[in-house]
Write a protein that holds these residues in place. Sequence first.
Motif, PDB file in Angstrom:
ATOM      1  N   MET A   1      -6.925  20.372 -30.015  1.00 58.91           N
ATOM      2  CA  MET A   1      -6.422  21.607 -29.317  1.00 58.91           C
ATOM      3  C   MET A   1      -4.816  21.419 -28.721  1.00 58.91           C
ATOM      4  O   MET A   1      -4.669  20.145 -28.092  1.00 58.91           O
ATOM      5  CB  MET A   1      -7.545  21.847 -28.099  1.00 58.91           C
ATOM      6  CG  MET A   1      -7.146  22.802 -27.133  1.00 58.91           C
ATOM      7  SD  MET A   1      -8.439  23.254 -25.831  1.00 58.91           S
ATOM      8  CE  MET A   1      -7.734  24.811 -25.288  1.00 58.91           C
ATOM      9  N   ASP A 104      -5.149  12.367 -31.323  1.00 57.11           N
ATOM     10  CA  ASP A 104      -6.230  11.573 -31.915  1.00 57.11           C
ATOM     11  C   ASP A 104      -5.882   9.994 -31.238  1.00 57.11           C
ATOM     12  O   ASP A 104      -6.903   9.142 -31.108  1.00 57.11           O
ATOM     13  CB  ASP A 104      -6.096  11.556 -33.389  1.00 57.11           C
ATOM     14  CG  ASP A 104      -6.933  10.581 -33.995  1.00 57.11           C
ATOM     15  OD1 ASP A 104      -8.458  10.423 -33.808  1.00 57.11           O
ATOM     16  OD2 ASP A 104      -6.463   9.432 -34.409  1.00 57.11           O
ATOM     17  N   HIS A 117     -13.751  12.824 -28.692  1.00 54.03           N
ATOM     18  CA  HIS A 117     -12.868  13.713 -29.195  1.00 54.03           C
ATOM     19  C   HIS A 117     -13.356  14.308 -30.442  1.00 54.03           C
ATOM     20  O   HIS A 117     -12.929  15.488 -30.449  1.00 54.03           O
ATOM     21  CB  HIS A 117     -11.625  12.468 -29.888  1.00 54.03           C
ATOM     22  CG  HIS A 117     -10.505  13.466 -30.356  1.00 54.03           C
ATOM     23  ND1 HIS A 117      -9.776  12.836 -31.411  1.00 54.03           N
ATOM     24  CD2 HIS A 117      -9.982  14.482 -29.953  1.00 54.03           C
ATOM     25  CE1 HIS A 117      -8.742  13.563 -31.694  1.00 54.03           C
ATOM     26  NE2 HIS A 117      -9.137  14.585 -30.966  1.00 54.03           N
ATOM     27  N   SER A 121     -13.277  18.469 -30.649  1.00 57.51           N
ATOM     28  CA  SER A 121     -12.592  18.988 -31.894  1.00 57.51           C
ATOM     29  C   SER A 121     -13.450  19.984 -32.442  1.00 57.51           C
ATOM     30  O   SER A 121     -13.029  21.086 -32.802  1.00 57.51           O
ATOM     31  CB  SER A 121     -12.223  18.082 -32.608  1.00 57.51           C
ATOM     32  OG  SER A 121     -11.218  17.069 -32.124  1.00 57.51           O
ATOM     33  N   ARG A 122     -14.866  19.638 -32.689  1.00 58.66           N
ATOM     34  CA  ARG A 122     -15.714  20.492 -33.397  1.00 58.66           C
ATOM     35  C   ARG A 122     -15.870  21.783 -32.592  1.00 58.66           C
ATOM     36  O   ARG A 122     -15.890  23.016 -32.767  1.00 58.66           O
ATOM     37  CB  ARG A 122     -16.844  19.944 -33.473  1.00 58.66           C
ATOM     38  CG  ARG A 122     -16.631  18.934 -34.656  1.00 58.66           C
ATOM     39  CD  ARG A 122     -18.331  18.280 -34.907  1.00 58.66           C
ATOM     40  NE  ARG A 122     -18.344  17.223 -36.027  1.00 58.66           N
ATOM     41  CZ  ARG A 122     -18.460  15.859 -35.661  1.00 58.66           C
ATOM     42  NH1 ARG A 122     -18.167  15.808 -34.377  1.00 58.66           N
ATOM     43  NH2 ARG A 122     -18.083  15.044 -36.593  1.00 58.66           N
ATOM     44  N   PHE A 125     -12.632  24.107 -32.766  1.00 60.69           N
ATOM     45  CA  PHE A 125     -12.642  24.902 -33.994  1.00 60.69           C
ATOM     46  C   PHE A 125     -13.698  25.938 -34.237  1.00 60.69           C
ATOM     47  O   PHE A 125     -13.282  27.028 -34.546  1.00 60.69           O
ATOM     48  CB  PHE A 125     -12.965  23.714 -35.100  1.00 60.69           C
ATOM     49  CG  PHE A 125     -12.934  24.443 -36.434  1.00 60.69           C
ATOM     50  CD1 PHE A 125     -11.584  24.552 -36.893  1.00 60.69           C
ATOM     51  CD2 PHE A 125     -14.191  24.481 -37.249  1.00 60.69           C
ATOM     52  CE1 PHE A 125     -11.523  25.250 -38.516  1.00 60.69           C
ATOM     53  CE2 PHE A 125     -13.963  25.211 -38.357  1.00 60.69           C
ATOM     54  CZ  PHE A 125     -12.791  25.622 -38.889  1.00 60.69           C
ATOM     55  N   ASP A 202      -4.657  24.406 -38.881  1.00 64.20           N
ATOM     56  CA  ASP A 202      -5.190  23.171 -39.180  1.00 64.20           C
ATOM     57  C   ASP A 202      -4.558  22.515 -40.256  1.00 64.20           C
ATOM     58  O   ASP A 202      -4.574  22.921 -41.540  1.00 64.20           O
ATOM     59  CB  ASP A 202      -6.909  23.646 -39.660  1.00 64.20           C
ATOM     60  CG  ASP A 202      -7.401  24.370 -38.407  1.00 64.20           C
ATOM     61  OD1 ASP A 202      -7.838  23.443 -37.302  1.00 64.20           O
ATOM     62  OD2 ASP A 202      -7.757  25.481 -38.374  1.00 64.20           O
TER      63      ASP A 202
END
Length: 208
Positions: A1, A104, A117, A121-122, A125, A202
């Motif tokens: 993000m 990251d 993390h 992130s999932r 998304f 992405d």
Amino acid sequence: MAGNAGDQGSSGDQPKERDRRITDVGTLKALAHPLRARLMRALTLARAATASQLAEQVDEAVSLVSYHLRKLAEHGLIEEAEPRSADGRERWWQPASDGLSIHDEDFRDAPEKAAAHAAASRLFFDQRSGMYRRYLDERAHWSPEWTTAAESSESVLRLTAAELAELTVELRALARRYQELGRAADAAGDTEGRENVALHTDAFPFRT
């Protein structure tokens, strides 16, 4: 993000941190909650809002929204804003920074940090994908001007890691330029024909 979520008590007229970089697991977990992430997005769009206003947008109880706003404030993600109305019974909130970024390299040095993390992130998304699915469901209700301007494509490139990093920097700079253009127009009262636009990118390596 990235790009596009301090101390409590600062007013909306004071300059904000441009892109706050989240580097600790506690703050990341505070943000990576389905409702809190939605509240951050809603508050970013509104610039400033009360718990009641946000509760109406996310269709949740005001008490629940107030609780999660306090949690976001505890981690410095949002802050109190100057009241926008004469009614002083409710707090007004605003984002504490002009944007948020998560990298990251800040979470790869320990398994529990990497797992947090990945989970965050999932979630982000999934929420972005949900926004695009909603647009597809509602596309017939948008004018041809908007549906023609909208974009969804995939480009498969052969790059080095350094070249991908350079591309990412250029894309962020381009997005920032248009973000500032829209904000300047809003500040000048030039809002006719303007809508909220979500730009999702992405870019990642893969092997066949």
